[in-house]
Design a protein around this motif. Structure first.
Motif: not given
Length: 55
Positions: A35, A29, A40, A24
């Motif tokens: 994350c 991100v 997910c 990530g």
């Protein structure tokens, strides 16, 4: 569910979380976005529902 590493040993939950966080970060991100495996799965499920998957 069991995930294996490159030499065939079981990946533990903490290692899988670390791998996802690292990836990530590598793709940009933002820090305030979590994350994790759960996040997910949640994101994937939402996308499928919005795209009209038959539940």
């Amino acid at each position: 569910m069991i995930f294996l590493d490159q030499i065939g040993e079981q990946l533990h939950r903490s290692r899988l979380n670390k791998i996802l966080r690292e990836h990530g970060r590598n793709v940009g991100v933002r820090k305030e976005i979590r994350c994790s495996p759960h996040d997910c799965r949640h994101y994937f499920a939402q996308k499928q529902l919005r795209n009209g998957i038959d539940v």
